[in-house]
Scaffold this motif. Structure first.
Motif, PDB file in Angstrom:
ATOM      1  N   GLY A  72       1.456   4.620   4.231  1.00  0.00           N
ATOM      2  CA  GLY A  72       1.511   4.457   5.680  1.00  0.00           C
ATOM      3  C   GLY A  72       1.785   5.758   6.395  1.00  0.00           C
ATOM      4  O   GLY A  72       2.325   5.779   7.510  1.00  0.00           O
ATOM      5  N   SER A  73       1.414   6.870   5.763  1.00  0.00           N
ATOM      6  CA  SER A  73       1.616   8.207   6.320  1.00  0.00           C
ATOM      7  C   SER A  73       0.475   9.106   5.865  1.00  0.00           C
ATOM      8  O   SER A  73      -0.338   8.729   5.011  1.00  0.00           O
ATOM      9  N   TYR A  74       0.448  10.312   6.427  1.00  0.00           N
ATOM     10  CA  TYR A  74      -0.580  11.273   6.049  1.00  0.00           C
ATOM     11  C   TYR A  74      -0.123  12.111   4.860  1.00  0.00           C
ATOM     12  O   TYR A  74       1.015  12.588   4.820  1.00  0.00           O
ATOM     13  N   ASP A  75      -1.020  12.275   3.889  1.00  0.00           N
ATOM     14  CA  ASP A  75      -0.807  13.279   2.854  1.00  0.00           C
ATOM     15  C   ASP A  75      -1.195  14.632   3.429  1.00  0.00           C
ATOM     16  O   ASP A  75      -2.101  14.731   4.259  1.00  0.00           O
ATOM     17  N   TYR A  76      -0.533  15.668   2.997  1.00  0.00           N
ATOM     18  CA  TYR A  76      -0.843  16.996   3.512  1.00  0.00           C
ATOM     19  C   TYR A  76      -0.614  18.025   2.410  1.00  0.00           C
ATOM     20  O   TYR A  76       0.060  17.771   1.406  1.00  0.00           O
ATOM     21  N   GLY A  77      -1.197  19.208   2.618  1.00  0.00           N
ATOM     22  CA  GLY A  77      -1.093  20.262   1.626  1.00  0.00           C
ATOM     23  C   GLY A  77       0.268  20.929   1.605  1.00  0.00           C
ATOM     24  O   GLY A  77       1.124  20.697   2.469  1.00  0.00           O
ATOM     25  N   GLU A  78       0.461  21.777   0.617  1.00  0.00           N
ATOM     26  CA  GLU A  78       1.727  22.467   0.431  1.00  0.00           C
ATOM     27  C   GLU A  78       1.731  23.771   1.226  1.00  0.00           C
ATOM     28  O   GLU A  78       0.813  24.587   1.106  1.00  0.00           O
ATOM     29  N   PRO A  79       2.723  23.990   2.063  1.00  0.00           N
ATOM     30  CA  PRO A  79       2.830  25.287   2.744  1.00  0.00           C
ATOM     31  C   PRO A  79       2.997  26.437   1.749  1.00  0.00           C
ATOM     32  O   PRO A  79       3.357  26.218   0.586  1.00  0.00           O
ATOM     33  N   ASP A 117      -6.339  19.153   2.686  1.00  0.00           N
ATOM     34  CA  ASP A 117      -5.729  18.029   1.964  1.00  0.00           C
ATOM     35  C   ASP A 117      -5.164  16.971   2.905  1.00  0.00           C
ATOM     36  O   ASP A 117      -4.587  15.973   2.438  1.00  0.00           O
ATOM     37  N   LEU A 118      -5.332  17.160   4.209  1.00  0.00           N
ATOM     38  CA  LEU A 118      -4.757  16.229   5.180  1.00  0.00           C
ATOM     39  C   LEU A 118      -5.599  14.968   5.260  1.00  0.00           C
ATOM     40  O   LEU A 118      -6.780  15.004   5.622  1.00  0.00           O
ATOM     41  N   ARG A 119      -5.011  13.832   4.900  1.00  0.00           N
ATOM     42  CA  ARG A 119      -5.740  12.552   4.955  1.00  0.00           C
ATOM     43  C   ARG A 119      -4.729  11.405   5.002  1.00  0.00           C
ATOM     44  O   ARG A 119      -3.603  11.523   4.513  1.00  0.00           O
ATOM     45  N   TRP A 120      -5.158  10.299   5.578  1.00  0.00           N
ATOM     46  CA  TRP A 120      -4.310   9.117   5.695  1.00  0.00           C
ATOM     47  C   TRP A 120      -4.140   8.441   4.344  1.00  0.00           C
ATOM     48  O   TRP A 120      -5.095   8.262   3.585  1.00  0.00           O
ATOM     49  N   ASN A 121      -2.900   8.076   4.027  1.00  0.00           N
ATOM     50  CA  ASN A 121      -2.602   7.368   2.789  1.00  0.00           C
ATOM     51  C   ASN A 121      -2.150   5.960   3.161  1.00  0.00           C
ATOM     52  O   ASN A 121      -1.012   5.771   3.594  1.00  0.00           O
ATOM     53  N   PRO A 122      -3.041   4.948   3.016  1.00  0.00           N
ATOM     54  CA  PRO A 122      -2.677   3.598   3.447  1.00  0.00           C
ATOM     55  C   PRO A 122      -1.523   2.998   2.650  1.00  0.00           C
ATOM     56  O   PRO A 122      -0.784   2.156   3.161  1.00  0.00           O
ATOM     57  N   GLU A 123      -1.347   3.433   1.414  1.00  0.00           N
ATOM     58  CA  GLU A 123      -0.260   2.893   0.604  1.00  0.00           C
ATOM     59  C   GLU A 123       1.101   3.359   1.115  1.00  0.00           C
ATOM     60  O   GLU A 123       2.058   2.595   1.129  1.00  0.00           O
TER      61      GLU A 123
END
Length: 335
Positions: A258-265, A250-256
């Motif tokens: 300005g940070s990376y989205d990531y999965g839930e631990p 689920d790790l991907r750049w979110n331009p809106e």
């Protein structure tokens, strides 16, 4: 103390915190503030001491004299960090012996990350890069903590943690430029340490019982999730340089944002490790307990020597301190 006096003291405390100034040991502070600091600083100190174990196990197996020297210096630094932090806790009226007894009796916690094993030498690099990198994100804001002794201790600790992070990353850069087996070793290590590193920041903000109050008191400056996001944004480009893949689909750049989205631990795993069911919980505490017991004679000898020196000083200045210093019934002789 009269209620009016307490109200004035509380107002002074709040004004100091609101002005972003430091609370010092002799200053009045709420009991809850003191207790919160003792809990946090003790957990931090315990983490530094327990954190010596997974890396110390590799000192004799490091592949070169240079790597041994670097690792030995790092483990030594961690011991020093623990001592700084125990000293900071003692300014709040607790004794480090008491804190150690609570640790080995499983009545106080340390960071969950140190309940995972270091299985390969690549783990030494990944611990430096990810674990110490997460520690830096978490601890740099503590240099502005409202409690003076803790804030001042953190300044030196953070400088040394920065060295540890650079050392780990430099080791990984060397390994990924090596053989295919070394690159696979690094990737396998990253796969194991990524999620526990994210858990280092604590539970999600909605499940963190202490964050809000700690921020109101100026102990913490950012929430767990804010710090976790900062760490992810830092780690992703560093992983790209290393040529490793972070194990999060689920790790991907979110331009809106300005940070990376990531999965839930896996928070169920996190809670299980905190409760003592991690891969190395029992091993870590057993080794710490054994070291404490084996070191009892050193502490006793140091106290006896201090009492002897105090007695000699009393005889030299003619104040008659000698008898009092050497009297085992005198509580001051054991300080």
């Amino acid at each position: 103390m009269h209620a009016q006096d307490t109200t004035a003291l509380e107002a002074g405390f709040q004004a100091t915190v609101a002005a972003d100034q430091r609370i010092e040991p002799r200053d009045w502070m709420p009991d809850a503030y003191r207790a919160s600091l003792i809990r946090q600083i003790a957990q931090h100190a315990h983490s530094e001491i327990i954190g010596m174990q997974p890396e110390g196990n590799w000192i004799l197996r490091a592949p070169s004299l240079r790597r041994k020297a670097i690792l030995l210096a790092k483990v030594q630094d961690e011991a020093g960090h623990g001592l700084y932090l125990y000293a900071a806790a003692e300014t709040l009226g607790v004794d480090r012996e008491e804190l150690t007894e609570k640790l080995i009796g499983s009545r106080q916690k340390y960071s969950s990350i140190f309940n995972y094993p270091a299985l390969s030498f690549a783990d030494i690099g990944v611990i430096g890069w990810l674990v110490d990198g997460a520690a830096i994100c978490n601890q740099v804001p503590l240099c502005r903590c409202s409690y003076g002794p803790y804030a001042r201790a953190m300044i030196r600790i953070c400088k040394e943690e920065s060295f540890h992070q650079r050392q780990g990353y430099e080791l990984l850069l060397s390994m990924v430029k090596g053989t295919d087996a070394q690159r696979l070793m690094v990737q396998e290590s990253v796969d194991r340490w990524w999620w526990p590193s994210l858990m280092m920041f604590g539970p999600p903000d909605g499940d963190s019982p202490n964050t809000l109050q700690s921020m109101e008191w100026g102990i913490k400056r950012h929430t767990n999730d804010e710090l976790r996001q900062r760490f992810v944004d830092m780690a992703v480009p560093q992983a790209e340089v290393l040529g490793v893949t972070l194990p999060d689909p689920d790790l991907r750049w979110n331009p809106e944002r300005g940070s990376y989205d990531y999965g839930e631990p896996d928070w169920a795993e996190f809670k299980a490790v905190l409760k003592g069911s991690g891969p190395c919980n029992s091993e870590r505490l057993a080794r710490r307990r054994r070291a404490h017991e084996n070191g009892a004679w050193v502490r006793e000898a140091a106290m006896a020597y201090a009492a002897k020196q105090a007695g000699r000083a009393g005889q030299a200045d003619g104040t008659g301190q000698a008898d009092r210093a050497l009297d085992p019934a005198n509580e001051e002789a054991t300080v």
